[in-house]
Write a protein that holds these residues in place. Sequence first.
Motif, PDB file in Angstrom:
ATOM      1  N   ALA A 172       3.341   7.875  -1.170  1.00  0.00           N
ATOM      2  CA  ALA A 172       2.227   7.001  -1.550  1.00  0.00           C
ATOM      3  C   ALA A 172       2.080   5.814  -0.603  1.00  0.00           C
ATOM      4  N   GLY A 173       3.187   5.172  -0.239  1.00  0.00           N
ATOM      5  CA  GLY A 173       3.100   4.021   0.656  1.00  0.00           C
ATOM      6  C   GLY A 173       2.545   4.391   2.021  1.00  0.00           C
ATOM      7  N   MET A 174       2.992   5.515   2.543  1.00  0.00           N
ATOM      8  CA  MET A 174       2.492   5.972   3.847  1.00  0.00           C
ATOM      9  C   MET A 174       1.021   6.349   3.751  1.00  0.00           C
ATOM     10  N   ASN A 175       0.645   7.017   2.662  1.00  0.00           N
ATOM     11  CA  ASN A 175      -0.765   7.389   2.490  1.00  0.00           C
ATOM     12  C   ASN A 175      -1.655   6.156   2.389  1.00  0.00           C
ATOM     13  N   ALA A 176      -1.199   5.138   1.667  1.00  0.00           N
ATOM     14  CA  ALA A 176      -1.976   3.905   1.548  1.00  0.00           C
ATOM     15  C   ALA A 176      -2.097   3.216   2.908  1.00  0.00           C
ATOM     16  N   ALA A 177      -1.000   3.190   3.662  1.00  0.00           N
ATOM     17  CA  ALA A 177      -1.041   2.582   4.992  1.00  0.00           C
ATOM     18  C   ALA A 177      -2.001   3.338   5.906  1.00  0.00           C
TER      19      ALA A 177
END
Length: 158
Positions: A116-121
């Motif tokens: 999720a964090g990578m996708n948001a970034a």
Amino acid sequence: MNYKQPSHRRQATAVKQALRGLNNQLSLFTHRVAGRVRLKDIDLDCLDLIGRHGPLGPSAIAGRAGLHPATVTGILDRLEQGGWITRERKPDATDRRAVTVEVLRNRNAELFGLFAGMNAAMDEVCANYTATELELIAGFLRRTTNAGHEATDALASH
């Protein structure tokens, strides 16, 4: 366009260096994600291959991953024991060993949470580009991926 101009060579070198940095960072990220779900990096890579291209037979997984079939057997054993995949016999196969491998979707939420964090970034990065620019970038990345496949295949055949 003259590809021998120094400015073009410098920019091409900068792109290759950026891709090396990206490759390194994605490898580190994959290593962390794999560790969180108690898998090896290669296990997570094979799980992704099965999820994107499956159901697949073990030999197809070995071919796509560039791995020896015995190595894939060990990977599939770990993935199955961890509840990530299922292996099912092909009902119409004459060879009793013929199986297909599928991802068990009940574990997807766990992986989605870790990514999720990578996708948001990535959403933030992409927000700074126009649709036309994103199309160009996606095309470049697809061609780069294909070049990687070709280079991998060439190494495998030697």
